[in-house]
Each structure stands twice: as structure tokens, then as C-alpha cells.
Design a protein around this motif. Structure first.
Motif, PDB file in Angstrom:
ATOM      1  N   PHE A   1       0.865  -1.173   0.000  1.00  0.00           N
ATOM      2  CA  PHE A   1       0.000   0.000   0.000  1.00  0.00           C
ATOM      3  C   PHE A   1       0.900   1.220   0.000  1.00  0.00           C
ATOM      4  O   PHE A   1       2.098   1.136   0.278  1.00  0.00           O
ATOM      5  CB  PHE A   1      -0.967   0.015   1.196  1.00  0.00           C
ATOM      6  CG  PHE A   1      -0.335  -0.129   2.557  1.00  0.00           C
ATOM      7  CD1 PHE A   1       0.228   0.956   3.204  1.00  0.00           C
ATOM      8  CD2 PHE A   1      -0.315  -1.358   3.198  1.00  0.00           C
ATOM      9  CE1 PHE A   1       0.809   0.825   4.460  1.00  0.00           C
ATOM     10  CE2 PHE A   1       0.249  -1.508   4.449  1.00  0.00           C
ATOM     11  CZ  PHE A   1       0.812  -0.404   5.079  1.00  0.00           C
ATOM     12  N   GLY A   2       0.304   2.344  -0.328  1.00  0.00           N
ATOM     13  CA  GLY A   2       1.020   3.606  -0.271  1.00  0.00           C
ATOM     14  C   GLY A   2       0.630   4.346   0.992  1.00  0.00           C
ATOM     15  O   GLY A   2      -0.310   3.948   1.690  1.00  0.00           O
TER      16      GLY A   2
ATOM     17  N   ASP B   1      -6.918   6.667   5.146  1.00  0.00           N
ATOM     18  CA  ASP B   1      -7.106   5.329   4.606  1.00  0.00           C
ATOM     19  C   ASP B   1      -8.138   5.412   3.481  1.00  0.00           C
ATOM     20  O   ASP B   1      -9.255   5.909   3.702  1.00  0.00           O
ATOM     21  CB  ASP B   1      -7.633   4.371   5.677  1.00  0.00           C
ATOM     22  CG  ASP B   1      -6.613   4.096   6.767  1.00  0.00           C
ATOM     23  OD1 ASP B   1      -5.406   4.294   6.540  1.00  0.00           O
ATOM     24  OD2 ASP B   1      -7.022   3.656   7.860  1.00  0.00           O
ATOM     25  N   GLU B   2      -7.768   4.938   2.304  1.00  0.00           N
ATOM     26  CA  GLU B   2      -8.705   4.946   1.183  1.00  0.00           C
ATOM     27  C   GLU B   2      -8.195   4.063   0.054  1.00  0.00           C
ATOM     28  O   GLU B   2      -7.016   3.730  -0.016  1.00  0.00           O
ATOM     29  CB  GLU B   2      -8.933   6.366   0.665  1.00  0.00           C
ATOM     30  CG  GLU B   2      -7.697   7.045   0.095  1.00  0.00           C
ATOM     31  CD  GLU B   2      -7.956   8.475  -0.372  1.00  0.00           C
ATOM     32  OE1 GLU B   2      -9.085   8.798  -0.771  1.00  0.00           O
ATOM     33  OE2 GLU B   2      -7.012   9.279  -0.343  1.00  0.00           O
ATOM     34  N   GLN B   3      -9.108   3.690  -0.816  1.00  0.00           N
ATOM     35  CA  GLN B   3      -8.752   2.978  -2.034  1.00  0.00           C
ATOM     36  C   GLN B   3      -8.960   3.955  -3.185  1.00  0.00           C
ATOM     37  O   GLN B   3      -9.984   4.630  -3.259  1.00  0.00           O
ATOM     38  CB  GLN B   3      -9.627   1.739  -2.218  1.00  0.00           C
ATOM     39  CG  GLN B   3      -9.145   0.839  -3.321  1.00  0.00           C
ATOM     40  CD  GLN B   3      -9.899  -0.479  -3.362  1.00  0.00           C
ATOM     41  OE1 GLN B   3     -11.008  -0.586  -2.867  1.00  0.00           O
ATOM     42  NE2 GLN B   3      -9.303  -1.478  -3.973  1.00  0.00           N
ATOM     43  N   VAL B   4      -7.962   4.050  -4.068  1.00  0.00           N
ATOM     44  CA  VAL B   4      -8.013   5.021  -5.156  1.00  0.00           C
ATOM     45  C   VAL B   4      -7.645   4.357  -6.469  1.00  0.00           C
ATOM     46  O   VAL B   4      -6.972   3.331  -6.499  1.00  0.00           O
ATOM     47  CB  VAL B   4      -7.066   6.221  -4.901  1.00  0.00           C
ATOM     48  CG1 VAL B   4      -7.491   7.006  -3.678  1.00  0.00           C
ATOM     49  CG2 VAL B   4      -5.622   5.760  -4.767  1.00  0.00           C
TER      50      VAL B   4
ATOM     51  N   ARG C   1      -2.805   4.147   3.012  1.00  0.00           N
ATOM     52  CA  ARG C   1      -2.993   4.154   4.463  1.00  0.00           C
ATOM     53  C   ARG C   1      -2.584   5.507   5.006  1.00  0.00           C
ATOM     54  O   ARG C   1      -1.632   6.133   4.531  1.00  0.00           O
ATOM     55  CB  ARG C   1      -2.116   3.078   5.112  1.00  0.00           C
ATOM     56  CG  ARG C   1      -2.488   1.633   4.848  1.00  0.00           C
ATOM     57  CD  ARG C   1      -3.681   1.137   5.666  1.00  0.00           C
ATOM     58  NE  ARG C   1      -3.768   1.640   7.020  1.00  0.00           N
ATOM     59  CZ  ARG C   1      -3.093   1.174   8.066  1.00  0.00           C
ATOM     60  NH1 ARG C   1      -2.264   0.170   7.949  1.00  0.00           N
ATOM     61  NH2 ARG C   1      -3.257   1.718   9.267  1.00  0.00           N
ATOM     62  N   ASP C   2      -3.284   5.945   6.032  1.00  0.00           N
ATOM     63  CA  ASP C   2      -2.971   7.200   6.710  1.00  0.00           C
ATOM     64  C   ASP C   2      -1.599   7.071   7.367  1.00  0.00           C
ATOM     65  O   ASP C   2      -1.379   6.169   8.183  1.00  0.00           O
ATOM     66  CB  ASP C   2      -4.044   7.501   7.753  1.00  0.00           C
ATOM     67  CG  ASP C   2      -3.694   8.674   8.638  1.00  0.00           C
ATOM     68  OD1 ASP C   2      -3.117   9.651   8.142  1.00  0.00           O
ATOM     69  OD2 ASP C   2      -4.005   8.604   9.846  1.00  0.00           O
TER      70      ASP C   2
ATOM     71  N   ASP D   1      -0.608  16.158  -0.389  1.00  0.00           N
ATOM     72  CA  ASP D   1      -1.532  15.718   0.658  1.00  0.00           C
ATOM     73  C   ASP D   1      -0.799  14.998   1.773  1.00  0.00           C
ATOM     74  O   ASP D   1      -1.110  15.178   2.953  1.00  0.00           O
ATOM     75  CB  ASP D   1      -2.612  14.797   0.073  1.00  0.00           C
ATOM     76  CG  ASP D   1      -3.628  15.547  -0.778  1.00  0.00           C
ATOM     77  OD1 ASP D   1      -3.746  16.781  -0.628  1.00  0.00           O
ATOM     78  OD2 ASP D   1      -4.310  14.886  -1.589  1.00  0.00           O
ATOM     79  N   LEU D   2       0.178  14.152   1.418  1.00  0.00           N
ATOM     80  CA  LEU D   2       0.929  13.414   2.432  1.00  0.00           C
ATOM     81  C   LEU D   2       1.688  14.369   3.348  1.00  0.00           C
ATOM     82  O   LEU D   2       1.605  14.274   4.580  1.00  0.00           O
ATOM     83  CB  LEU D   2       1.904  12.440   1.769  1.00  0.00           C
ATOM     84  CG  LEU D   2       2.790  11.658   2.743  1.00  0.00           C
ATOM     85  CD1 LEU D   2       1.971  10.640   3.516  1.00  0.00           C
ATOM     86  CD2 LEU D   2       3.924  10.982   2.003  1.00  0.00           C
ATOM     87  N   LEU D   3       2.417  15.311   2.772  1.00  0.00           N
ATOM     88  CA  LEU D   3       3.195  16.246   3.584  1.00  0.00           C
ATOM     89  C   LEU D   3       2.303  17.176   4.400  1.00  0.00           C
ATOM     90  O   LEU D   3       2.637  17.508   5.548  1.00  0.00           O
ATOM     91  CB  LEU D   3       4.148  17.051   2.704  1.00  0.00           C
ATOM     92  CG  LEU D   3       5.372  16.253   2.251  1.00  0.00           C
ATOM     93  CD1 LEU D   3       6.001  16.876   1.021  1.00  0.00           C
ATOM     94  CD2 LEU D   3       6.382  16.136   3.379  1.00  0.00           C
TER      95      LEU D   3
END
Length: 160
Positions: free
Chosen positions: A40-41, A46-49, A73-74, A100-102
Motif C-alpha cells: 500500500f502507499g 485510509d482509502e482505495q483510489v 494508508r494514513d 496531501d501526504l506532507l
């Protein structure tokens, strides 16, 4: 990752949501118990994209190529669940997902617990330049910019 593993023998966490690439990484590091590969990334929740696979242009923002659904994953939840207090080095190259991650890492304080942050910003999202500048401004509160090749690579080191 291979070079870092050989040079420093660290605990490595690798994240690869694409099935084929995950299998390659898993095979490469199968004999090294200090390298953990996750299918997963990491992201802000948490989401499926839907992910487009197109060689170097793969990602959430790619327009061409085969489609694959991937799991994100968060990052904050992941680090808590795995008891990760500090991160010596995080290298982020996620084809537009870095903003978004940063932002999540900065909002939760996780960025300040990273000693070294290497980022490849991508100019594939709307307002990429403005978003990058905002993240840089926030990172500059806790980190020093070591080098900056805009939209290629940049590196930040935590102040001691």
C-alpha cells in the motif's frame, strides 16, 4: 533502498501499492528481515483510489495507462500502529500525492519527528507551485533546506 540497506543496515519500511512492483521489491528483500515491504502507499487517510500505470508517469494524476485500484494508508495511523516515534529518513516520490501526504505530516507533527526529508515534488496537480511553497514555508519552521532542485529533488534536515 538496496544501497542504503547495504551501507547502513537500517530498519527500512518500503511502500509499494502496485502489485507487480510490490512483488519485485518483496523478492529483492526477502532475505533481509530488517526490510519490510508493504503493499500500500501512504497518504493523508485510509482509502482505495484508482491509479494509472504508465511507466514513469504512473500515479493518481496520470491520465493514460492501465488502471489499478490501490490502497493508501494514513501515515499518522501507520506510524502509531507500528510504534514509530522518529524517522531518520523519509524519501517521498509519489507522483503528485506528496502534497496531501506532507500536509498531513505537518498537521499531525509527524514531519517534525523526521530527521531527513527528501521530496520529489511533481508539477501535475493544480497550483503545484503554490502548494510546494506553502509546504516549504512550514517545513522551514523545523528543518533546514539542504538542497533544492525545483520539481526534481529537494532535501531537508531537522534542526538539532
Amino acid at each position: 533502498s538496496s544501497k542504503i540497506a547495504k551501507l547502513y543496515d537500517p530498519n527500512l519500511y518500503l511502500f509499494e501499492p502496485v502489485v507487480e512492483c510490490f512483488q519485485t521489491l518483496s523478492n529483492r528483500f526477502a532475505k533481509n528481515p530488517k526490510v519490510r515491504v508493504f503493499q500500500f502507499g501512504l497518504g493523508p487517510r485510509d482509502e482505495q483510489v484508482e491509479f494509472s500505470l504508465s511507466e514513469d508517469g504512473s500515479g493518481l494524476y496520470a491520465q493514460s495507462g492501465c488502471k489499478e485500484y490501490i490502497l493508501l494508508r494514513d501515515i499518522e495511523s501507520f506510524t502509531k500502529e507500528n510504534g514509530i516515534e522518529t524517522i531518520d529518513l523519509i524519501q517521498i516520490n509519489i507522483e503528485g500525492g506528496e502534497y496531501d501526504l506532507l500536509s498531513r505530516m505537518l498537521d499531525t507533527g509527524l514531519a517534525s519527528r523526521c530527521r531527513h526529508i527528501r521530496i520529489q515534488f511533481h508539477n501535475v496537480v493544480p497550483e503545484a507551485t503554490v502548494l510546494r511553497q506553502k509546504i516549504q514555508q512550514e517545513l522551514s519552521q523545523t528543518h533546514d533546506l539542504v538542497y533544492d532542485y525545483p520539481f526534481v529533488w529537494e532535501s531537508w534536515t531537522a534542526r538539532t
